[in-house]
Design a protein around this motif. Structure first.
Motif, PDB file in Angstrom:
ATOM      1  N   VAL A   1      47.343  42.262  37.755  1.00  0.00           N
ATOM      2  CA  VAL A   1      47.022  40.963  37.169  1.00  0.00           C
ATOM      3  C   VAL A   1      45.669  40.991  36.469  1.00  0.00           C
ATOM      4  O   VAL A   1      45.487  40.388  35.413  1.00  0.00           O
ATOM      5  CB  VAL A   1      47.061  39.852  38.240  1.00  0.00           C
ATOM      6  N   ASP A   2      44.710  41.717  37.018  1.00  0.00           N
ATOM      7  CA  ASP A   2      43.345  41.808  36.468  1.00  0.00           C
ATOM      8  C   ASP A   2      43.342  42.782  35.292  1.00  0.00           C
ATOM      9  O   ASP A   2      42.810  43.882  35.370  1.00  0.00           O
ATOM     10  CB  ASP A   2      42.386  42.254  37.574  1.00  0.00           C
ATOM     11  N   THR A   3      43.908  42.349  34.176  1.00  0.00           N
ATOM     12  CA  THR A   3      44.126  43.253  33.038  1.00  0.00           C
ATOM     13  C   THR A   3      42.846  43.750  32.383  1.00  0.00           C
ATOM     14  O   THR A   3      42.841  44.823  31.799  1.00  0.00           O
ATOM     15  CB  THR A   3      45.022  42.590  31.984  1.00  0.00           C
ATOM     16  N   ASP A   4      41.763  42.991  32.481  1.00  0.00           N
ATOM     17  CA  ASP A   4      40.506  43.447  31.881  1.00  0.00           C
ATOM     18  C   ASP A   4      39.647  44.229  32.874  1.00  0.00           C
ATOM     19  O   ASP A   4      38.538  44.623  32.562  1.00  0.00           O
ATOM     20  CB  ASP A   4      39.720  42.287  31.273  1.00  0.00           C
TER      21      ASP A   4
ATOM     22  N   ILE B   1      40.278  37.447  38.602  1.00  0.00           N
ATOM     23  CA  ILE B   1      41.410  36.932  37.847  1.00  0.00           C
ATOM     24  C   ILE B   1      40.922  35.671  37.157  1.00  0.00           C
ATOM     25  O   ILE B   1      40.551  34.693  37.814  1.00  0.00           O
ATOM     26  CB  ILE B   1      42.607  36.636  38.766  1.00  0.00           C
ATOM     27  N   ASP B   2      40.892  35.707  35.828  1.00  0.00           N
ATOM     28  CA  ASP B   2      40.411  34.549  35.080  1.00  0.00           C
ATOM     29  C   ASP B   2      41.589  33.691  34.614  1.00  0.00           C
ATOM     30  O   ASP B   2      42.748  33.986  34.887  1.00  0.00           O
ATOM     31  CB  ASP B   2      39.531  34.974  33.903  1.00  0.00           C
TER      32      ASP B   2
ATOM     33  N   ASN C   1      42.988  33.133  31.692  1.00  0.00           N
ATOM     34  CA  ASN C   1      43.965  33.776  30.807  1.00  0.00           C
ATOM     35  C   ASN C   1      44.891  34.711  31.574  1.00  0.00           C
ATOM     36  O   ASN C   1      46.102  34.731  31.339  1.00  0.00           O
ATOM     37  CB  ASN C   1      43.272  34.541  29.677  1.00  0.00           C
ATOM     38  N   GLU C   2      44.344  35.492  32.481  1.00  0.00           N
ATOM     39  CA  GLU C   2      45.152  36.413  33.272  1.00  0.00           C
ATOM     40  C   GLU C   2      46.119  35.637  34.168  1.00  0.00           C
ATOM     41  O   GLU C   2      47.291  36.000  34.282  1.00  0.00           O
ATOM     42  CB  GLU C   2      44.256  37.336  34.108  1.00  0.00           C
TER      43      GLU C   2
ATOM     44  N   ASN D   1      48.881  34.182  32.020  1.00  0.00           N
ATOM     45  CA  ASN D   1      49.838  35.228  31.622  1.00  0.00           C
ATOM     46  C   ASN D   1      50.796  35.586  32.748  1.00  0.00           C
ATOM     47  O   ASN D   1      52.011  35.679  32.539  1.00  0.00           O
ATOM     48  CB  ASN D   1      49.101  36.486  31.149  1.00  0.00           C
ATOM     49  N   ILE D   2      50.273  35.794  33.945  1.00  0.00           N
ATOM     50  CA  ILE D   2      51.143  36.187  35.055  1.00  0.00           C
ATOM     51  C   ILE D   2      52.045  35.034  35.462  1.00  0.00           C
ATOM     52  O   ILE D   2      53.225  35.239  35.775  1.00  0.00           O
ATOM     53  CB  ILE D   2      50.347  36.760  36.256  1.00  0.00           C
TER      54      ILE D   2
ATOM     55  N   ARG E   1      36.893  31.623  38.128  1.00  0.00           N
ATOM     56  CA  ARG E   1      37.682  32.838  38.333  1.00  0.00           C
ATOM     57  C   ARG E   1      37.850  33.082  39.826  1.00  0.00           C
ATOM     58  O   ARG E   1      37.176  32.470  40.646  1.00  0.00           O
ATOM     59  CB  ARG E   1      37.039  34.033  37.640  1.00  0.00           C
TER      60      ARG E   1
END
Length: 74
Positions: A24-27, A32-33, A35-36, A39-40, A72
């Protein structure tokens, strides 16, 4: 190993939790913000065939989980 066995092993639960968090933490910020999370939640909505998530839903989830109110969850 069965799910019951897995649930008895805190080390394995920690490892699975970390792996899921990392997906989930794509960056790779360690948090986890919004946007993340959006998205999930959108992906889950598609997979589970329910109405998509909106910004208000995401804000409500962040509000519930954001202990230090920095926007976050880590």
């Amino acid at each position: 190993m069965s799910i019951k066995d897995l649930l008895k092993d805190s080390d394995k639960i920690d490892k699975i939790s970390k792996l899921a968090f990392d997906v989930v933490d794509t960056d790779q910020s360690g948090y986890i913000d919004r946007n993340e999370l959006e998205n999930i939640m959108g992906s889950i909505a598609v997979e589970m065939d329910f109405d998509g998530v909106n910004k208000e839903d995401v804000e409500e989830i962040i509000k519930e989980l954001d202990i230090d109110e920095d926007g976050r969850r880590g």
